[in-house]
Design a protein around this motif. Structure first.
Motif, mmCIF file in Angstrom:
data_model
loop_
_atom_site.group_PDB
_atom_site.id
_atom_site.type_symbol
_atom_site.label_atom_id
_atom_site.label_comp_id
_atom_site.label_asym_id
_atom_site.label_seq_id
_atom_site.Cartn_x
_atom_site.Cartn_y
_atom_site.Cartn_z
ATOM 1 N N ASN A 182 0.842 -1.200 0.000
ATOM 2 C CA ASN A 182 0.000 0.000 0.000
ATOM 3 C C ASN A 182 0.880 1.254 0.000
ATOM 4 O OD1 ASN A 182 -2.261 -1.705 0.224
ATOM 5 N ND2 ASN A 182 -2.081 -1.730 2.449
ATOM 6 N N ILE A 183 1.375 1.617 -1.171
ATOM 7 C CA ILE A 183 2.230 2.800 -1.291
ATOM 8 C C ILE A 183 1.377 4.059 -1.162
ATOM 9 C CG2 ILE A 183 3.842 4.062 -2.764
ATOM 10 C CD1 ILE A 183 4.946 1.388 -1.822
ATOM 11 N N ALA A 184 1.790 4.971 -0.303
ATOM 12 C CA ALA A 184 1.033 6.203 -0.084
ATOM 13 C C ALA A 184 1.127 7.114 -1.308
ATOM 14 C CB ALA A 184 1.567 6.922 1.152
ATOM 15 N N ALA A 185 -0.014 7.561 -1.797
ATOM 16 C CA ALA A 185 -0.060 8.441 -2.975
ATOM 17 C C ALA A 185 0.091 9.889 -2.511
ATOM 18 C CB ALA A 185 -1.373 8.248 -3.732
ATOM 19 N N ILE A 186 1.341 10.246 -2.168
ATOM 20 C CA ILE A 186 1.611 11.544 -1.533
ATOM 21 C C ILE A 186 2.739 12.278 -2.256
ATOM 22 C CG2 ILE A 186 0.899 10.699 0.740
ATOM 23 C CD1 ILE A 186 3.947 10.501 1.391
ATOM 24 N N ASN A 187 3.000 13.494 -1.799
ATOM 25 C CA ASN A 187 4.182 14.235 -2.220
ATOM 26 C C ASN A 187 4.842 14.827 -0.972
ATOM 27 O OD1 ASN A 187 2.760 16.698 -1.601
ATOM 28 N ND2 ASN A 187 1.786 16.573 -3.619
ATOM 29 N N MET A 188 6.008 15.420 -1.140
ATOM 30 C CA MET A 188 6.775 15.904 0.008
ATOM 31 C C MET A 188 6.044 17.003 0.775
ATOM 32 S SD MET A 188 9.586 15.417 1.718
ATOM 33 C CE MET A 188 10.846 14.690 0.659
ATOM 34 N N GLU A 189 5.405 17.912 0.063
ATOM 35 C CA GLU A 189 4.695 19.009 0.723
ATOM 36 C C GLU A 189 3.616 18.469 1.658
ATOM 37 O OE1 GLU A 189 2.137 23.042 -0.451
ATOM 38 O OE2 GLU A 189 2.800 21.656 -2.015
ATOM 39 N N TYR A 236 1.694 16.939 7.130
ATOM 40 C CA TYR A 236 1.079 15.883 7.929
ATOM 41 C C TYR A 236 1.904 15.596 9.185
ATOM 42 C CZ TYR A 236 -0.495 11.264 9.380
ATOM 43 O OH TYR A 236 -0.938 10.199 10.131
ATOM 44 N N LEU A 237 3.211 15.458 9.018
ATOM 45 C CA LEU A 237 4.078 15.154 10.157
ATOM 46 C C LEU A 237 4.052 16.281 11.179
ATOM 47 C CD1 LEU A 237 7.174 13.578 8.351
ATOM 48 C CD2 LEU A 237 5.341 12.387 9.567
ATOM 49 N N ASP A 238 4.061 17.522 10.713
ATOM 50 C CA ASP A 238 4.056 18.667 11.618
ATOM 51 C C ASP A 238 2.776 18.711 12.452
ATOM 52 O OD1 ASP A 238 5.061 21.209 12.630
ATOM 53 O OD2 ASP A 238 3.478 22.136 11.434
ATOM 54 N N GLY A 269 2.066 -2.568 7.634
ATOM 55 C CA GLY A 269 1.657 -2.522 9.029
ATOM 56 C C GLY A 269 2.018 -1.253 9.771
ATOM 57 N N GLY A 270 2.769 -0.372 9.130
ATOM 58 C CA GLY A 270 3.151 0.875 9.775
ATOM 59 C C GLY A 270 2.172 1.994 9.455
ATOM 60 N N LEU A 271 2.618 3.212 9.718
ATOM 61 C CA LEU A 271 1.795 4.390 9.447
ATOM 62 C C LEU A 271 1.553 4.549 7.950
ATOM 63 C CD1 LEU A 271 0.484 6.907 10.761
ATOM 64 C CD2 LEU A 271 2.664 8.092 10.380
ATOM 65 N N MET A 272 2.622 4.389 7.169
ATOM 66 C CA MET A 272 2.511 4.451 5.714
ATOM 67 C C MET A 272 3.813 3.980 5.091
ATOM 68 S SD MET A 272 2.832 8.567 4.910
ATOM 69 C CE MET A 272 1.946 9.175 6.353
ATOM 70 N N ALA A 273 3.749 3.654 3.802
ATOM 71 C CA ALA A 273 4.936 3.320 3.008
ATOM 72 C C ALA A 273 5.042 4.389 1.935
ATOM 73 C CB ALA A 273 4.793 1.935 2.382
ATOM 74 N N ILE A 274 6.075 5.216 2.016
ATOM 75 C CA ILE A 274 6.183 6.358 1.101
ATOM 76 C C ILE A 274 6.980 5.974 -0.148
ATOM 77 C CG2 ILE A 274 5.943 8.000 3.007
ATOM 78 C CD1 ILE A 274 8.952 8.553 2.813
ATOM 79 N N PRO A 275 6.701 6.625 -1.283
ATOM 80 C CA PRO A 275 7.324 6.245 -2.561
ATOM 81 C C PRO A 275 8.727 6.815 -2.740
ATOM 82 C CG PRO A 275 5.752 8.006 -2.933
ATOM 83 C CD PRO A 275 5.662 7.661 -1.473
ATOM 84 N N THR A 287 9.135 10.589 -3.060
ATOM 85 C CA THR A 287 9.383 11.163 -1.734
ATOM 86 C C THR A 287 10.472 10.336 -1.076
ATOM 87 O OG1 THR A 287 7.007 11.662 -1.674
ATOM 88 C CG2 THR A 287 8.225 11.942 0.367
ATOM 89 N N THR A 288 11.719 10.707 -1.287
ATOM 90 C CA THR A 288 12.827 9.860 -0.846
ATOM 91 C C THR A 288 13.158 10.055 0.633
ATOM 92 O OG1 THR A 288 14.676 11.376 -1.249
ATOM 93 C CG2 THR A 288 13.817 10.161 -3.150
ATOM 94 N N GLY A 289 13.714 8.994 1.217
ATOM 95 C CA GLY A 289 14.139 9.066 2.606
ATOM 96 C C GLY A 289 15.171 10.153 2.858
ATOM 97 N N PRO A 290 16.269 10.201 2.067
ATOM 98 C CA PRO A 290 17.264 11.255 2.275
ATOM 99 C C PRO A 290 16.708 12.664 2.099
ATOM 100 C CG PRO A 290 18.212 9.463 1.015
ATOM 101 C CD PRO A 290 16.736 9.168 1.134
ATOM 102 N N SER A 291 15.819 12.852 1.133
ATOM 103 C CA SER A 291 15.220 14.175 0.934
ATOM 104 C C SER A 291 14.335 14.552 2.122
ATOM 105 C CB SER A 291 14.399 14.209 -0.357
ATOM 106 O OG SER A 291 15.238 14.051 -1.484
ATOM 107 N N LEU A 292 13.577 13.582 2.631
ATOM 108 C CA LEU A 292 12.741 13.845 3.799
ATOM 109 C C LEU A 292 13.604 14.203 5.001
ATOM 110 C CD1 LEU A 292 10.015 13.837 5.266
ATOM 111 C CD2 LEU A 292 10.291 11.365 5.606
ATOM 112 N N MET A 293 14.707 13.492 5.182
ATOM 113 C CA MET A 293 15.625 13.817 6.274
ATOM 114 C C MET A 293 16.082 15.262 6.173
ATOM 115 S SD MET A 293 18.021 10.369 6.301
ATOM 116 C CE MET A 293 18.882 10.620 7.868
ATOM 117 N N GLY A 294 16.515 15.664 4.982
ATOM 118 C CA GLY A 294 17.011 17.018 4.790
ATOM 119 C C GLY A 294 15.958 18.075 5.068
#
Length: 238
Positions: free
Chosen positions: A4-11, A16-18, A52-58, A78-85
């Motif tokens: 179940n890949i989340a159909a999201i973008n970084m914005e 959402y996280l905030d 089983g987690g909150l979401m799986a991001i693309p 929506t990459t992990g390294p980009s999200l970290m930055g």
């Protein structure tokens, strides 16, 4: 292919996280790509962890490309390294606290130094390099207590797939922070390895850049998993 890949973008994700961070601590986010998706397709237990987690991001460009073709026009890689930055950039302002679990002592030392240099005011609550062997129940309990004592907002897990996702699933509800499995993210921000140029990232060619950096380890993985993904997700439409 079952994930179940989340159909999201970084914005959307950052907003959402905030807004929801306090409510989602203890859960985990999978950073999903072609490799993890194919692995999930072939191993139902791992697929359950991805879902089983909150979401799986693309994280993988092909995932968001398939998503857009299936009608999710706002879906973006929506990459992990980009999200970290993105999160590191606002951490001082938001008062976010970070814990880093994984990698080697040497990489963690470099990571600590580089993050403080590049993101003034960032709060690094703690770091831990686990042993390269299964941990005992007592050791695991001790590290959970150690993490929770320092009250992190984000717990970045850099064990590589599928190990990091399994670790997060096992600790769902036990860790008082939002867990995110970010693979090579530690090495990027420790500056052990470089990310692909922006134009390669946008063209879904970051995998090629990584392949050139580490051909011995990645050639077989990319050849096999990319072929299976193209056949199943793009041709068969699974």
């Amino acid at each position: 292919m079952g994930v179940n890949i989340a159909a999201i973008n970084m914005e959307w994700l950052l907003e959402y996280l905030d807004k929801n961070l306090e409510d989602i601590k203890g859960d985990y986010i999978c950073v999903s790509n072609v490799h993890t998706t194919v692995t999930s397709y072939e191993h139902p237990s791992y697929c359950s962890i991805q879902n089983g987690g909150l979401m799986a991001i693309p994280d993988g460009g092909p995932l968001s490309s398939v998503g857009r073709k299936r009608g999710y026009q706002n879906m973006e890689r929506t990459t992990g390294p980009s999200l970290m930055g993105e999160i590191f950039e606002i951490s001082a302002e938001k008062g976010y606290r970070h814990y880093f679990y994984g990698s080697t002592e040497e990489t963690l030392e470099l990571l600590y130094k580089k993050l403080n240099e590049n993101y003034p005011g960032i709060q690094i609550a703690g770091m831990y390099s686990p042993p390269f062997r299964p941990m005992t129940e007592e050791e695991d309990k001790a590290i959970v207590e150690r993490i929770n004592e320092v009250n992190p907002d984000f717990v970045w897990v850099g064990l590589g797939a599928p190990k990091q996702e399994k670790w997060m699933a096992e600790h769902q509800g036990k860790i008082d922070g939002l867990m995110l499995g970010v693979g090579a993210g530690f090495d990027y921000y420790a500056e052990n390895i470089k990310r692909a140029p922006e134009w390669m990232q946008k063209s879904n060619l970051e995998w090629l850049y990584r392949l050139v950096q580490d051909p011995k380890r990645l050639f077989k993985r990319y050849l096999v998993t990319n072929t299976k993904f193209i056949w199943n997700a793009m041709i068969r439409g699974k």
